[in-house]
Design a protein around this motif. Sequence first.
Motif, PDB file in Angstrom:
ATOM      1  N   ALA A 102      31.675  46.222  50.204  1.00  0.00           N
ATOM      2  CA  ALA A 102      32.281  47.426  49.639  1.00  0.00           C
ATOM      3  C   ALA A 102      33.362  47.005  48.653  1.00  0.00           C
ATOM      4  O   ALA A 102      34.149  46.102  48.941  1.00  0.00           O
ATOM      5  N   LEU A 103      33.378  47.628  47.495  1.00  0.00           N
ATOM      6  CA  LEU A 103      34.348  47.272  46.468  1.00  0.00           C
ATOM      7  C   LEU A 103      34.774  48.521  45.707  1.00  0.00           C
ATOM      8  O   LEU A 103      33.938  49.335  45.308  1.00  0.00           O
ATOM      9  N   LEU A 104      36.088  48.649  45.525  1.00  0.00           N
ATOM     10  CA  LEU A 104      36.646  49.721  44.718  1.00  0.00           C
ATOM     11  C   LEU A 104      37.454  49.069  43.605  1.00  0.00           C
ATOM     12  O   LEU A 104      38.252  48.171  43.872  1.00  0.00           O
ATOM     13  N   GLN A 105      37.218  49.487  42.377  1.00  0.00           N
ATOM     14  CA  GLN A 105      37.885  48.860  41.244  1.00  0.00           C
ATOM     15  C   GLN A 105      38.798  49.839  40.523  1.00  0.00           C
ATOM     16  O   GLN A 105      38.494  51.024  40.422  1.00  0.00           O
ATOM     17  N   VAL A 106      39.887  49.317  40.005  1.00  0.00           N
ATOM     18  CA  VAL A 106      40.865  50.143  39.317  1.00  0.00           C
ATOM     19  C   VAL A 106      41.166  49.548  37.956  1.00  0.00           C
ATOM     20  O   VAL A 106      41.623  48.414  37.866  1.00  0.00           O
ATOM     21  N   ASP A 107      40.898  50.271  36.912  1.00  0.00           N
ATOM     22  CA  ASP A 107      41.252  49.869  35.560  1.00  0.00           C
ATOM     23  C   ASP A 107      42.654  50.399  35.282  1.00  0.00           C
ATOM     24  O   ASP A 107      42.852  51.590  35.137  1.00  0.00           O
ATOM     25  N   LYS A 140      55.239  45.447  36.478  1.00  0.00           N
ATOM     26  CA  LYS A 140      54.682  45.633  35.135  1.00  0.00           C
ATOM     27  C   LYS A 140      54.687  44.353  34.291  1.00  0.00           C
ATOM     28  O   LYS A 140      53.704  44.106  33.558  1.00  0.00           O
ATOM     29  N   PRO A 141      55.733  43.503  34.371  1.00  0.00           N
ATOM     30  CA  PRO A 141      55.753  42.318  33.503  1.00  0.00           C
ATOM     31  C   PRO A 141      54.598  41.342  33.718  1.00  0.00           C
ATOM     32  O   PRO A 141      54.282  40.561  32.827  1.00  0.00           O
ATOM     33  N   TRP A 142      53.976  41.361  34.895  1.00  0.00           N
ATOM     34  CA  TRP A 142      52.909  40.394  35.164  1.00  0.00           C
ATOM     35  C   TRP A 142      51.566  41.018  35.501  1.00  0.00           C
ATOM     36  O   TRP A 142      50.539  40.341  35.463  1.00  0.00           O
ATOM     37  N   LEU A 143      51.547  42.293  35.831  1.00  0.00           N
ATOM     38  CA  LEU A 143      50.311  42.928  36.293  1.00  0.00           C
ATOM     39  C   LEU A 143      49.259  42.975  35.197  1.00  0.00           C
ATOM     40  O   LEU A 143      49.532  43.370  34.063  1.00  0.00           O
ATOM     41  N   GLY A 144      48.034  42.577  35.547  1.00  0.00           N
ATOM     42  CA  GLY A 144      46.927  42.598  34.604  1.00  0.00           C
ATOM     43  C   GLY A 144      46.345  43.981  34.428  1.00  0.00           C
ATOM     44  O   GLY A 144      46.922  44.983  34.846  1.00  0.00           O
ATOM     45  N   LYS A 145      45.174  44.041  33.849  1.00  0.00           N
ATOM     46  CA  LYS A 145      44.552  45.314  33.509  1.00  0.00           C
ATOM     47  C   LYS A 145      43.690  45.882  34.629  1.00  0.00           C
ATOM     48  O   LYS A 145      43.178  46.992  34.494  1.00  0.00           O
ATOM     49  N   SER A 146      43.501  45.118  35.702  1.00  0.00           N
ATOM     50  CA  SER A 146      42.543  45.543  36.726  1.00  0.00           C
ATOM     51  C   SER A 146      43.057  45.285  38.123  1.00  0.00           C
ATOM     52  O   SER A 146      43.863  44.375  38.347  1.00  0.00           O
ATOM     53  N   ALA A 147      42.554  46.064  39.055  1.00  0.00           N
ATOM     54  CA  ALA A 147      42.858  45.877  40.465  1.00  0.00           C
ATOM     55  C   ALA A 147      41.653  46.321  41.276  1.00  0.00           C
ATOM     56  O   ALA A 147      40.797  47.054  40.783  1.00  0.00           O
ATOM     57  N   ALA A 148      41.582  45.869  42.523  1.00  0.00           N
ATOM     58  CA  ALA A 148      40.446  46.249  43.373  1.00  0.00           C
ATOM     59  C   ALA A 148      40.821  46.154  44.833  1.00  0.00           C
ATOM     60  O   ALA A 148      41.785  45.473  45.212  1.00  0.00           O
ATOM     61  N   PHE A 149      40.072  46.837  45.630  1.00  0.00           N
ATOM     62  CA  PHE A 149      40.159  46.752  47.082  1.00  0.00           C
ATOM     63  C   PHE A 149      38.758  46.458  47.588  1.00  0.00           C
ATOM     64  O   PHE A 149      37.793  47.089  47.156  1.00  0.00           O
TER      65      PHE A 149
END
Length: 595
Positions: free
Chosen positions: A112-117, A172-181
């Motif tokens: 199972a994968l959830l992605q966040v742009d 915010k200074p280091w966070l990339g463009k994507s995240a997921a669970f």
Amino acid sequence: MPVPSATVTDEPPGDDTGQPEGHFPDGAHEATPGPPAAPSDYLTTTAAVFDMTPGATTTLPARPHRRTGRSLVVALAAVLGLLLAGGTFTAVHLLSGGDDDPAEAAPGSTFALLQVDLDPSASQKLGIYRFSKRFPKSPTASKGDSGSVMDTLLTEIVDSSDTGVSYKHDIKPWLGKSAAFAAYETGDHKVKPIAILGYKDKAKAEAALKKATADSDSGYAFGEKWVVLAPTMDDAKAAVAAAAKSSLAESSGHYADDVDALRGHPVVTAWADIGAAFPLLYSQFGGLLRRFPGFGDLSAAAGRPSEACIAELSELKPSAGKDPYAGLSAACRAELFGTNPTLTPKSPEPLPSLDPSMQPRGRIALGLSVNDDVAQLEAKSFGNDTKSARLTGSKDAARYIRQMPAGTSVGVATGDLRPGVKALFDVLSKSSFSKEFTDGIHEAERQTGLSFPDDVLTVLGDSAAVAYDKKTDQIGVRTHPENAGKAKSVLDKLASLAADGGDPFEVQTEGRDVTLSTDADYAKALTGSGGLTGTDLFRKAIGGLPSAPQVVAFANLEQLLQGLDSETADHFRAVGLVVDGASDNPSLVIRLVVR
């Protein structure tokens, strides 16, 4: 790959074809009769993660007294907050994967994968912003603009946590463009959850995560482009090592193809291999299902616990120790756990083998898009070969919807329900409460003179529809049986019984169509020239009407909620649902129209 925000205008976005970006082609769907769609009838963007209850304030999770491994660090909290704020099962689809695909950091055994742009395109941000402004108390409606909508969301979530971490200064200074669970299966067949965050500055990321986990059991581990968060440091390191050997993005599974099959460009998606997940989850957590009397129906050998044991379960209080069932008697524990009466996390309870016919199969992908005044959730099913009881599509179902009057408050039309009815009767007759079910059927047959389920199947035929008009308080039902004469005979018996009870209804036939209604005029209206599908509200709620849908459902919320003293009633206009099984991968689309 998502396009960074640039200059944003308040004009509908478009591409080289003249269609709005993310436009969902109808494919095999026929065009819905009526006037041309308004310029605003397009869906281009991600899910707006804000309070979906009009006029309400976003409620964030309560602060725990102590941060533990159960409460992942701030980044994981942000991901889960995005998924849950609004009561929607959501995640974000990174369009073509590649450099910004968190599936690279998910082990190959991920089910199972959830992605966040976190940085959707300018047009997608505009769609979120427009939709959110229709809910005045949403944080994205009252703060910032369309270009900063994602930062507004993350600031609201992160700064409200108990970690002491600031989104603006620490994340915010280091966070990339994507995240997921994600959830994956370990080598010893256990379920492990992880969060995956892209990073652009490892030193700043490590400083922030070290601060966030200072008083927590949670852990993190860095990969080449991703940092993985887990309940413990060992779990995080193990996940990174597993993905390095074989990732979900590299595996020979169906993940990428399934997600890419979603129409348009939703930046909110979720994917799960249900066939792989269910046996694993059942073996690890199936004991909890024994709290429910109907649990025995899930397995071939399991029976219903005794009434005494059920009573014990209903009064069971949480245990402070590792055994959540410590308060049960030895007899009840023996009933529930058989030869393994000592249930601990390290000693999973033995469970009976699952009946193959009861196991879910296949995979599912979901995509959520939001634009202006319409939110759409699409779900597609893959690899499910259980077609025997699958609802089949019907051209008559589409015809029934088209013939409904323009003022219809609720309209539902379906394909062939008979296989599902047969399967339901079969399951119930073999369930742990089969005697109660059989006795109830016999009593119903005695009182009505009908035979179940045979007479039900006779009436249903291969299509059915229900319509309701709130203004006149009239209800009508239409079916398309194999033999209209036999179906009318069955319904005439019911009509006689209803008349004796003071609730008469009309039964009419025309060809193979059978119509029953609370009023003769309304029955005639249901077989007329229609008008519902030509209304702007129907078009927004349904989109394209398939030529042979499995299910079509429409509800005019403006009519149904009229008179309610609630801000909710003032914001929701309509909801529509379409299930289309024309291909081997059935799809479900739900659309919500707001004011």
